[in-house]
Design an enzyme around this catalytic site. Structure first.
Site: not given
Length: 371
Positions: A146, A149-151, A336
């Site tokens: 997570i 993928v996010e940052t 996602y």
């Protein structure tokens, strides 16, 4: 220090540890008498917007904010037209046939660098990840994925002032105004309760914050102080790890159960014959009757969602299980959640010393061989 200090009182932090530089201790919102509220009007970019005054009253009535303090914050916020333009370009596009959309999406996240950096992030924070897994039941690889993928593991958390993003979308974007007004409300409550200068936090153009890109309402409901320093700081890896795990547990993560399983379909099955997506629900007997069989164990589940991935030459089908649905609570997208799932497996494989992941894509391979 911000201009807000001229309008509110500064209070101390008691026994709290020093705040990191990126969230430097700002002023708390002072309790200015309610009778003064009728003259508290903002200036600046949002002065003439009709929903600003009702918002100020809402913050006073629901949360006890001084109208002067809220007006001061909104006076310092900037309307950013580029945010509105970018939001308008996010509308989903309708596909008329397979064009490789999943391959392109997957290629953004399942890269050699992202897998290797995920394994290194795990190494650096292994003790915290193990503690989060023990407390919340979420495997380390999914927490790491997570954040990846996010940052990109904190490498890019956004450069937009959160107050500008949320004020712009709350007051100047009617299509989503109700949602972003609620997020602006949660953000101001967060900054008051955590003692943060509301002009300091930076994040995404939509107001998401920290390594896990939490919206302010998610911060309110799911952020945790996982390093016990007295602050909930989503830019801190320990707090971000604990908060992502807590979010998953709160949204139904089932420890020890699989996430998604590739499926084999009978000859002649084609897109459109059944509704697909993370929000579908089919009994296993119904799927079997349609010629759809799992290529792996489904654990104890009795139903699954049918997932369709556009691989260019056709479609690939998977069965999504309850833990897959939990990932979609983070972002309501089949692609996602599948990217998170496959990145998590790849990082775990790298962490376990299984060597580099095969990144080449062979359309003739079974789905599980493409990972």
């Amino acid at each position: 220090m911000s201009a807000l200090l001229s309008l509110v009182l500064i209070t101390g932090c008691g026994s709290k540890a020093p705040r990191p530089d990126h969230l430097a201790e700002g002023s708390r919102y002072a309790a200015i008498p309610a009778a003064a509220s009728r003259t508290a009007r903002p200036s600046g970019d949002f002065a003439a917007y009709p929903h600003v005054d009702p918002f100020i009253r809402r913050m006073q009535q629901k949360h006890g904010f001084s109208p002067y303090a809220v007006a001061a914050v909104l006076s310092g916020a900037k309307r950013e037209q580029w945010i509105i333009d970018l939001m308008d370009r996010q509308a989903p596009r309708t596909s008329t046939g397979p064009n490789g959309a999943w391959i392109r999406y997957r290629g953004k996240f399942l890269t050699e660098d992202n897998i290797a950096n995920g394994a290194r992030f795990w190494d650096r924070h292994e003790a915290v990840l193990n503690r989060a897994a023990a407390r919340y039941g979420v495997p380390p690889e999914y927490i790491v994925a997570i954040i990846g993928v996010e940052t990109r593991y904190g490498g890019y958390v956004g450069k937009t002032r959160i107050i500008d993003a949320l004020a712009t979308l709350a007051f100047s974007y009617p299509r989503r105004a109700e949602y972003f007004t609620g997020e602006l409300e949660s953000f101001l409550v967060m900054t008051r309760d955590e003692g943060i200068d509301p002009f300091r936090p930076l994040g995404s153009y939509a107001g998401a914050m920290g390594l896990g890109q939490f919206m302010p309402s998610s911060f309110r409901d799911y952020a945790v102080d996982f390093d016990d320093d007295g602050h909930r700081d989503l830019w801190n890896p320990a707090d971000a790890i604990g908060s992502v795990a807590n979010y998953f547990r709160a949204h139904g993560w089932r420890p020890g159960e699989p996430v998604a399983v590739p499926s084999q379909v009978q000859a002649g099955f084609s897109a459109g014959m059944m509704k697909t997506g993370f929000d579908t629900r089919y009994g296993l007997n119904e799927l079997a009757g349609r010629g759809i069989t799992p290529a792996g164990s489904l654990g104890r589940v009795s139903n699954a969602s049918l997932l369709e991935l556009d691989v260019g030459s056709g479609y690939e089908y998977w069965l999504g299980l309850p833990n897959f649905y939990t990932i979609t609570r983070y972002n309501h997208s089949t692609y996602y959640a599948m990217a998170v799932h496959q990145l998590a497996r790849a990082i775990k494989g790298r962490k376990g010393g299984s060597g580099a992941m095969r990144l080449s894509y062979r359309p003739d391979a079974l789905p599980e061989e493409r990972l």
